[in-house]
Structure formats: structure tokens, C-alpha cells
Design a protein around this motif. Structure first.
Motif, PDB file in Angstrom:
ATOM      1  N   UNK A   1       0.844  -1.191   0.000  1.00  0.00           N
ATOM      2  CA  UNK A   1       0.000   0.000   0.000  1.00  0.00           C
ATOM      3  C   UNK A   1       0.880   1.242   0.000  1.00  0.00           C
ATOM      4  N   UNK A   2       0.621   2.144  -0.923  1.00  0.00           N
ATOM      5  CA  UNK A   2       1.437   3.362  -1.066  1.00  0.00           C
ATOM      6  C   UNK A   2       1.480   4.138   0.244  1.00  0.00           C
ATOM      7  N   UNK A   3       2.595   4.792   0.505  1.00  0.00           N
ATOM      8  CA  UNK A   3       2.790   5.490   1.779  1.00  0.00           C
ATOM      9  C   UNK A   3       2.058   6.834   1.831  1.00  0.00           C
ATOM     10  N   UNK A   4       1.639   7.340   0.687  1.00  0.00           N
ATOM     11  CA  UNK A   4       0.924   8.626   0.665  1.00  0.00           C
ATOM     12  C   UNK A   4       0.163   8.756  -0.645  1.00  0.00           C
ATOM     13  N   UNK A   5      -0.803   9.636  -0.628  1.00  0.00           N
ATOM     14  CA  UNK A   5      -1.504   9.968  -1.864  1.00  0.00           C
ATOM     15  C   UNK A   5      -0.546  10.693  -2.805  1.00  0.00           C
ATOM     16  N   UNK A   6      -0.708  10.568  -4.092  1.00  0.00           N
ATOM     17  CA  UNK A   6       0.109  11.368  -5.017  1.00  0.00           C
ATOM     18  C   UNK A   6      -0.303  12.841  -4.934  1.00  0.00           C
ATOM     19  N   UNK A   7       0.668  13.715  -5.142  1.00  0.00           N
ATOM     20  CA  UNK A   7       0.332  15.137  -5.222  1.00  0.00           C
ATOM     21  C   UNK A   7      -0.535  15.361  -6.455  1.00  0.00           C
ATOM     22  N   UNK A   8      -1.410  16.360  -6.383  1.00  0.00           N
ATOM     23  CA  UNK A   8      -2.267  16.626  -7.528  1.00  0.00           C
ATOM     24  C   UNK A   8      -2.529  18.116  -7.677  1.00  0.00           C
ATOM     25  N   UNK A   9      -2.894  18.482  -8.873  1.00  0.00           N
ATOM     26  CA  UNK A   9      -3.211  19.874  -9.185  1.00  0.00           C
ATOM     27  C   UNK A   9      -4.719  20.006  -9.337  1.00  0.00           C
ATOM     28  N   UNK A  10      -5.292  20.932  -8.578  1.00  0.00           N
ATOM     29  CA  UNK A  10      -6.727  21.196  -8.647  1.00  0.00           C
ATOM     30  C   UNK A  10      -6.953  22.438  -9.500  1.00  0.00           C
ATOM     31  N   UNK A  11      -7.825  22.317 -10.473  1.00  0.00           N
ATOM     32  CA  UNK A  11      -8.135  23.448 -11.356  1.00  0.00           C
ATOM     33  C   UNK A  11      -9.630  23.724 -11.296  1.00  0.00           C
ATOM     34  N   UNK A  12      -9.977  24.967 -10.904  1.00  0.00           N
ATOM     35  CA  UNK A  12     -11.379  25.380 -10.853  1.00  0.00           C
ATOM     36  C   UNK A  12     -11.603  26.486 -11.875  1.00  0.00           C
ATOM     37  N   UNK A  13     -12.578  26.284 -12.723  1.00  0.00           N
ATOM     38  CA  UNK A  13     -12.881  27.263 -13.753  1.00  0.00           C
ATOM     39  C   UNK A  13     -13.933  28.243 -13.246  1.00  0.00           C
ATOM     40  N   UNK A  14     -13.697  29.532 -13.454  1.00  0.00           N
ATOM     41  CA  UNK A  14     -14.609  30.578 -13.006  1.00  0.00           C
ATOM     42  C   UNK A  14     -15.355  31.233 -14.142  1.00  0.00           C
ATOM     43  N   UNK A  15     -15.737  32.487 -13.976  1.00  0.00           N
ATOM     44  CA  UNK A  15     -16.509  33.187 -15.012  1.00  0.00           C
ATOM     45  C   UNK A  15     -15.703  33.361 -16.305  1.00  0.00           C
ATOM     46  N   UNK A  16     -16.413  33.505 -17.405  1.00  0.00           N
ATOM     47  CA  UNK A  16     -15.764  33.831 -18.677  1.00  0.00           C
ATOM     48  C   UNK A  16     -15.139  35.224 -18.572  1.00  0.00           C
ATOM     49  N   UNK A  17     -14.107  35.458 -19.379  1.00  0.00           N
ATOM     50  CA  UNK A  17     -13.374  36.734 -19.270  1.00  0.00           C
ATOM     51  C   UNK A  17     -14.263  37.928 -19.552  1.00  0.00           C
ATOM     52  N   UNK A  18     -15.273  37.786 -20.448  1.00  0.00           N
ATOM     53  CA  UNK A  18     -16.128  38.932 -20.748  1.00  0.00           C
ATOM     54  C   UNK A  18     -17.006  39.320 -19.565  1.00  0.00           C
ATOM     55  N   UNK A  19     -17.123  38.376 -18.590  1.00  0.00           N
ATOM     56  CA  UNK A  19     -17.918  38.681 -17.393  1.00  0.00           C
ATOM     57  C   UNK A  19     -17.031  38.948 -16.187  1.00  0.00           C
ATOM     58  N   UNK A  20     -15.707  38.980 -16.407  1.00  0.00           N
ATOM     59  CA  UNK A  20     -14.790  39.100 -15.274  1.00  0.00           C
ATOM     60  C   UNK A  20     -14.516  40.545 -14.872  1.00  0.00           C
ATOM     61  N   UNK A  21     -14.904  41.519 -15.742  1.00  0.00           N
ATOM     62  CA  UNK A  21     -14.610  42.923 -15.433  1.00  0.00           C
ATOM     63  C   UNK A  21     -15.857  43.773 -15.612  1.00  0.00           C
ATOM     64  N   UNK A  22     -15.972  44.779 -14.744  1.00  0.00           N
ATOM     65  CA  UNK A  22     -17.060  45.752 -14.855  1.00  0.00           C
ATOM     66  C   UNK A  22     -16.725  46.739 -15.968  1.00  0.00           C
ATOM     67  N   UNK A  23     -17.653  47.682 -16.235  1.00  0.00           N
ATOM     68  CA  UNK A  23     -17.470  48.656 -17.325  1.00  0.00           C
ATOM     69  C   UNK A  23     -16.255  49.544 -17.100  1.00  0.00           C
TER      70      UNK A  23
END
Length: 705
Positions: free
Chosen positions: A62-84
Motif C-alpha cells: 500500500x502506497x505510503x501517501x496519496x500522489x500530489x495533484x493539481x486542482x483546477x477550478x474554472x470561473x466566469x468567462x473573461x467577458x464577465x470578469x470585469x465591470x465597465x
């Protein structure tokens, strides 16, 4: 090579229920494996151990630890990321907060579908030692335990009181609490031979240490093999063969940690009883293995197993012999008492037993089954008198002392008592065979009268329970209706009975008049708004039966589209259904099959859009290809009629396959939906003729490429 260490978890208990020990052991292993996999912890192998006093699992490498991993969360589209005004929008700021960061730490993700804000985080894997305690606790909590118990002043619950817990990873203890116990390295050996604490230094030592120091064979399958071989060796010593059934073998394995065979004997006078009575008494009451001779007759011996390697096995043998004698004496008494009254004389007592509160007594059921049996016998040209007699006596053995004591002997004792009453042998056999097939894969009734009675009895129960609204849902099937339906189908198909199941179901439905005490809501619930529920009940049972047929066909290796091709033409006889299905499976192997399936699909689509009635006459045609197809179709219709009458569906489809070239030529050169109304009608009539020829076997347009 995986960089890992072995893991051992053992839970020590009071004696666990023998009939559920293996189920608990397998579930514990499965739960742990599932949790390890979900946590991303790799391993190379796993092994479960189970004895009366312990459940254990070893996970290798049994492996001694979980493998490291990269978590990626996608947010709003760029056209909605900035106000006027160019500042981050509320949506962008909210996304950053939800990720536990600030807007300036977010990144951009560009794909061919657009650009988004994204949060990326590198997560370091947790150590196995930190994860294991919760994995073990959750795995125990998820075990299939019907009723948990508490003990002493503890608030913890388990199937039996627990006394120790071992949790080792490599050579180290994983310190935690399991069901109120502190984990350690100390296990226990055999309750009497090695009651002292035993130390397990590392997981891979576990089975060997228990065997050498603890007088415990921890491996369930190894113990099972030892018991099987020892029983046969002991039986051979008395010139016999041990009668070993898997269910009892597993139970005896679950009762012993250190199995020692003991051979006992009983008074040969008991051999005058039916063999099934002796076997049931020894197996059910005493957990003994009966002993038979070379031709299958019982010998006055039995094999039992002691969980103690005693220096005085003679005393253990004598004790078991003393215990079994009164059991066999009781069975002998039941046998003699029951034979004082003929089965026929027990018919009146059936009126005192309720079959189901809305369906009346066993006497009511007997009358219905008798009518059903006569109906089936008439339709398959069998002996009606034998079928009715078997149905009349079918449930009478339920009123005997022997079956009252040993319910699993129902039918079997009916056969013995019927023979003693000088009933026809065919009737006697049918009384036992009415319960066939007893389980998945077991034989269907071999006798014709037995087949009739088995179908009639099961169908009456099936239709009756549906009629009073107790339809199986999900996993709930208290009346075993799914098994009954499959038993009906197997009996019909495997014995090649030409029975119209649709008509039979409707006849069975007509026999039943549910009690007036049944509430109106129960009737309406399954009546689709109709006051009269009888047609609905029949339709529901028909659908239920054909759903079971679908599962049966899949188990036989037929595909979903092959089944759909046959069900589309609604054959009413299960045997006929299977014959068509076999023909369709063979047809699709032909080189013409794919082209003809596509052509039939095209024909069906064209006919659906038109108003051509089946059987429409083909009038004047003008193109050579359509004239050729008409001539070919007329000849094929003539050729397939005798094949259809003989139900030679493979030959019939082979003959229709010869139409492929003419059909292809027709579609290549002829426009069906011409503006000439009369010509169009004639061409549609031609296609209808072709479609009807194929549909006389199956709808091959349902076959997928």
C-alpha cells in the motif's frame, strides 16, 4: 515497482453469526478497497481473513501517501470578469473568495471555445497513516449488518461485542480507536488451545503466526478445503462418501477455527425413513455431513467437526450420537403419524390456512390451480385427469407433521406420502416438481404433469399478488414473484411447451376474485383510471413476464436489438419467441443481413408516413425493377408459408435474404412517392407486402449495424 508497505487490520469479536461470516468478510475487504481507491492510494493485492472470532484484511504494498495533484477550478468567462470601468466584477471577486484567494492570484484559461478565469492549486497528498483510521471506521460502519448490538456500558454498536483491534502498517502501529478499542499489535489465538495474547510484528506474518502460535487457520477458503477433504477421508474410513452441500460446508467452516473431524453413527433402523428426512435432520439441526454408499444410499454414519483438538474424541463422538438419536426419533414419529392419514383426507384442513388475506385460503388456491392445470393440460394435449389430481393434492403435505417441522421438505414429503397412498407415480412426482426450479440454474420439472403443476401454481401466485396490488418494487419482492416468473418461462422454454402465455395469464386472472375487504384505492392504484382492474392486471403481469424474458435472453447471450426485433411482433408463446430469437441471431450473421435491415428500416419509415393498409393489393407497375421485385416477393411469400407453419424461422429468414438484390435494385431505380397517386399506392402496397413477410418472423429493421 510500487513504494509501499503491507497493511493489516483485524477486529476480534465474540463468535460471529456463521451464516453471515463470509458475507461480512467480503464486504469489509470490498469497503476498504473502495475507500483506498477513492483516496488515490495504490496497492498490489488484498486478502480477507475470517474465523468465528475475527475479521481481518491484509493490503499488500500500500502506497505510503496519496500522489500530489493539481486542482483546477474554472470561473466566469473573461467577458464577465470585469465591470465597465475595468475593475473586477462581483462574479470574479466572488469566485476568488470561494477559492480562498484574491483576484490578482487567478489565472486565465484559453481554449478553442473561449477564455475563462481559472484558479490552480497544487495539493500535496496526505500520508497513508493519517488516512487509514477513517477509512477503517467508515468501512466497518458500511458493513451489511441487519441488526447491530450494544454491550456493557459502551455506546458503540456491532454485530457482536468486540475485544481487540490490530492495525499495522509495515512494522508500525497506527494508533487510533476502533469501536471503542485502542488499536495495537495483540491478537488472540484459539479460545481454548491458545487463549493468550499473540503479537503480530508485521502484516505479512499474520496467517502464519496465527497458525503456528494460535492454533487458528485464518484463511476461510483454506479452512473450507481442509474440512471438505477431512470429511471425505473420514467417510472413506467407514466405506462411504460424505454428502457435502456448499451451504452447510460454508456454515461449518464459519463455526471452526481449528476443525477436527469426528465420525459418528446412528441406529440403522432410521434408514427406513426417507433419505431426505435423515439428511435434513442431520444438516439442519446438527450441522452434520451425512454419509452415503457408492450408489447414493445413506449409511448409518455422519461426519461432524469439533473446534477442539481433543485427546478424547471418543467422548465427543458419543455426545453427538446421543444428541442425534432423539432428533431422528422425532422424525420417525412424524413419519408414522403422517402415514395414518391419506393426503386426500387433508383437503378439508386447507380451508383453515390463509394463503393471502385478499386471495383466500389454500383451499381457494387449490381450486384455482386445479382449473389452471386442466386448462394447460388441454392446450398441450397432456393427461387432464393426472394434472387435476396433482393440483388437488399439491398443498396437502403442508398439513403434515413432517413438513410442519421441516419446511424445506414440502413437495418431497408430498411425493413420498402420495406413493404410500398408491397415487399414480406421475402425480407423486408432480407434487415435488411443483417447486422446480428451486433456485437459479437448477433443473425444471422433468415430468409433464410436474411441468403443468409448476406453471399453474406459480402463475396463480403471480397473477393473484399483482391483482391485489402487491407488485414488486425495486429490491422488494416478498413473494418472490421475479423468481416465479422466471421459473414459469424456463419450464415452458426448456421443456419445449407450446403455451400461449398471454391467454394463460388472462385465464388465470379470470379465476381470481379478490376479497371485498380490499380497499378501492388499491384497485384503482393499478387500474390507470379504470374501475375494472382485470384487464390492467393481466397487462401488468404480461409486461412483467416479458421483462423477465428479456433478462433470460440476455443471460443466454442474445443482444438487446435482437430481443427488440422479436418483441416488436409480439409473439405470445415463450417457446416461439425463443425460436424466432435464435433465427434472428443466425440471420444477422448472413452477408445480406445489414443491407436488408437497413432496407426494412427504410420500408417501415415510408409506410409509417403513408396510409397504406396491411394486405393492400398491388396493382399495375411500370418499372422493370419493381416488376421483378413483385415477382420475387410473390414467390417468396409462397415459399415461406410452409416454413412459417412449421416454425422453421431460420429457413424462412434465409429464404427472405434472397430478396436483397431485388430490394436494392428497386430502391436504386424506383421513386416510391411518385406524384401519380395510383402508381404510388401500388408501390406502397408492394413495400407493405415485403414488410409483412419479414414481420411474420421479426422486425429486422430493429437490428443495429
Amino acid at each position: 515497482m510500487i513504494n509501499g508497505k503491507h497493511l493489516l487490520f483485524e477486529l476480534g469479536c465474540e463468535e460471529l453469526p456463521p451464516k453471515t461470516l463470509l458475507k461480512l468478510s467480503n464486504a469489509l475487504r470490498s469497503n476498504i478497497i473502495e475507500a483506498l481507491t477513492a483516496a488515490g492510494l495504490s496497492f498490489t493485492a488484498s486478502k480477507a481473513y475470517a474465523t468465528p472470532r475475527r475479521l481481518a484484511v491484509v493490503i499488500e504494498n500500500l502506497a505510503t501517501a496519496q500522489p500530489d495533484k493539481t486542482i483546477e477550478k474554472r470561473g466566469p468567462a473573461m467577458q464577465a470578469a470585469f465591470a465597465a470601468d475595468g475593475t473586477p466584477s462581483k462574479a470574479a471577486v466572488g469566485f476568488a473568495v470561494s477559492c480562498g484567494t484574491t483576484f490578482d492570484k487567478l489565472e486565465r484559461l484559453t481554449t478553442d471555445k473561449g477564455e475563462w478565469l481559472v484558479f490552480t492549486q497544487n495539493v500535496k497528498g496526505q500520508s497513508t497513516e493519517n488516512l487509514i483510521p477513517d477509512i477503517i471506521r467508515h468501512s466497518i460502519a458500511a458493513l451489511p449488518i441487519a441488526k447491530r448490538m450494544r454491550w456493557g456500558s459502551f455506546s458503540t454498536e456491532f454485530v457482536r461485542p468486540v475485544h481487540w483491534a490490530v492495525l499495522l502498517y509495515g512494522g508500525n502501529i497506527i494508533k487510533t480507536e476502533i469501536l471503542g478499542l485502542e488499536t495495537g499489535t495483540a491478537t488472540r489465538g484459539h479460545r481454548f488451545h491458545a487463549p493468550q495474547k499473540l503479537t503480530i510484528n508485521k502484516p505479512e506474518d499474520y496467517p502464519e503466526a496465527l497458525f503456528k502460535e494460535g492454533k487458528v487457520i485464518a484463511d476461510f477458503e483454506q479452512r473450507k478445503s481442509i474440512i471438505h477433504a477431512a470429511a471425505q477421508k473420514a467417510a472413506l474410513a467407514v466405506n462411504g462418501i460424505a454428502h457435502i452441500e456448499d451451504e452447510l460446508l460454508e456454515e461449518v467452516t464459519a463455526l471452526n477455527e481449528w476443525p477436527v473431524p469426528v465420525t459418528g453413527s446412528f441406529d440403522p433402523r432410521f434408514l427406513d425413513l426417507p433419505a431426505e428426512v435423515l439428511i435434513t435432520t442431520m444438516q439442519t439441526n446438527q450441522k452434520y455431513f451425512p454419509v452415503k454408499n457408492a450408489v447414493g444410499g445413506l449409511l448409518p454414519h455422519f461426519i461432524t467437526f469439533s473446534n477442539i483438538d481433543s485427546s478424547n474424541l471418543q467422548s465427543i463422538r458419543q455426545g453427538n450420537e446421543r444428541v442425534v438419536t432423539p432428533r431422528l426419533s422425532d422424525a420417525e414419529f412424524f413419519w408414522k403419524q403422517d402415514r395414518k392419514k391419506r393426503l386426500e383426507e387433508r383437503l378439508l384442513s386447507l380451508s383453515s390456512i390463509i394463503f393471502q388475506e385478499n386471495l383466500g385460503t389454500l383451499a381457494d388456491k387449490t381450486e384455482r390451480v386445479e382449473n389452471l392445470a386442466a386448462y394447460i393440460a388441454t392446450n398441450i394435449n397432456a393427461d387432464i385427469d393426472l394434472a387435476k389430481r396433482a393440483a388437488l393434492l399439491a398443498k396437502t403435505d403442508l398439513m403434515t407433521e413432517m413438513v410442519g417441522e421441516f419446511g424445506n421438505l414440502q413437495g418431497i414429503m408430498g411425493r413420498y406420502y402420495a406413493l404410500a397412498d398408491n397415487e399414480p407415480a406421475e402425480v407423486a412426482r408432480a407434487l415435488e416438481e411443483q417447486y422446480f426450479p428451486k433456485q437459479s440454474g437448477s433443473p425444471t420439472p422433468p415430468s409433464t404433469t410436474g411441468q403443468i403443476l409448476a406453471i399453474a401454481d406459480k402463475l396463480d401466485t403471480l397473477v393473484g399478488i399483482f391483482k391485489v396490488g402487491l407488485i414488486p418494487t425495486g429490491d422488494k419482492d416478498p413473494y418472490a414473484l421475479r423468481r416465479a416468473a422466471l421459473g414459469i418461462l424456463r419450464t415452458i422454454i426448456e421443456n419445449k411447451l407450446n403455451i400461449n402465455i398471454v391467454e394463460l395469464i388472462r385465464f388465470a386472472n379470470d379465476q381470481i376474485n379478490p376479497s371485498a375487504s380490499q380497499s378501492g384505492s388499491e384497485v384503482k392504484r393499478y387500474a390507470n383510471g379504470s374501475i375494472d382492474d382485470e384487464p390492467t392486471t393481466s397487462d401488468q403481469v404480461i409486461d412483467f413476464i416479458f421483462d423477465r424474458l428479456k433478462g433470460y435472453c440476455f443471460d443466454q447471450g442474445y443482444s438487446a436489438d435482437e430481443f427488440d426485433a422479436v418483441i416488436a411482433v409480439t409473439p405470445a408463446e415463450p417457446l416461439d419467441f425463443m425460436q424466432r430469437l435464435q433465427a434472428v441471431k443466425a440471420f444477422r450473421q448472413l452477408p445480406q443481413a445489414e443491407s436488408l435491415a437497413a432496407a426494412n428500416k427504410r420500408i417501415r419509415n415510408i409506410l409509417k408516413k403513408s396510409e397504406t393498409a396491411p394486405g393492400a393489393q398491388v396493382g399495375q407497375l411500370i418499372e422493370a425493377q419493381e416488376k421483378q421485385l413483385l415477382a420475387a416477393a410473390l414467390q417468396s411469400d409462397k415459399d415461406i408459408q410452409p416454413l412459417l407453419a412449421q416454425r422453421d424461422y431460420p429457413a424462412m429468414l434465409n429464404r427472405l435474404a434472397q430478396l436483397r438484390d431485388d430490394i436494392d435494385a428497386f430502391f436504386d431505380h424506383v421513386m416510391v412517392m411518385t406524384e401519380d397517386a395510383e402508381l404510388r399506392a401500388n408501390r406502397l402496397a408492394l413495400l407493405s407486402m415485403l414488410s409483412e413477410q419479414f414481420l411474420s418472423c421479426a422486425d429486422i429493421s430493429r437490428l443495429q449495424s
